[in-house]
Design a protein around this motif. Sequence first.
Motif, PDB file in Angstrom:
ATOM      1  N   GLU A  66       0.933  -1.291  -0.152  1.00 40.12           N
ATOM      2  CA  GLU A  66      -0.026  -0.018   0.015  1.00 40.12           C
ATOM      3  C   GLU A  66       0.738   1.239  -0.009  1.00 40.12           C
ATOM      4  N   GLN A  67       2.164   1.235   0.763  1.00 45.13           N
ATOM      5  CA  GLN A  67       2.963   2.421   0.858  1.00 45.13           C
ATOM      6  C   GLN A  67       3.491   2.593  -0.689  1.00 45.13           C
ATOM      7  N   LYS A  68       3.942   1.650  -0.965  1.00 42.65           N
ATOM      8  CA  LYS A  68       4.553   1.696  -2.696  1.00 42.65           C
ATOM      9  C   LYS A  68       3.496   2.167  -3.582  1.00 42.65           C
ATOM     10  N   CYS A  69       2.360   1.714  -3.398  1.00 41.66           N
ATOM     11  CA  CYS A  69       1.221   1.920  -4.497  1.00 41.66           C
ATOM     12  C   CYS A  69       0.822   3.477  -4.167  1.00 41.66           C
ATOM     13  N   ILE A  70       0.667   3.853  -3.013  1.00 38.61           N
ATOM     14  CA  ILE A  70       0.505   5.631  -2.655  1.00 38.61           C
ATOM     15  C   ILE A  70       1.442   6.272  -3.383  1.00 38.61           C
TER      16      ILE A  70
END
Length: 104
Positions: free
Chosen positions: A72-76
């Motif tokens: 999720e952090q990478k996606c954001i």
Amino acid sequence: MQHAGLGENKMDAFGSHAGGSGKLDSSQREQLMGQVKSQIALANAQELLQKMTDKCFKKCITKPGTSLDNSEQKCIAMCMDRYMDAWNTVSRAYNQRLQKERHR
């Protein structure tokens, strides 16, 4: 204690005297335009942040919880980078078009 008399000048929202001609001198116009430009820039930045947050949250956070996992952090991060790139591309194109229109 003095009371305001009926004949006293009152200032309006732009610092002009209500009883005056209502016209701004060049310094007042420049100051007002600067304030308007600052407010527009702030509104644009707020809109950018709000839209980017909404779109990236919907895209990347499928199961909201108390923290973001690694994916999720990478996606954001990637989503926000792409959104900013797109925003900047559109802004440059818009500004170039405005410049062309002004020179006609």
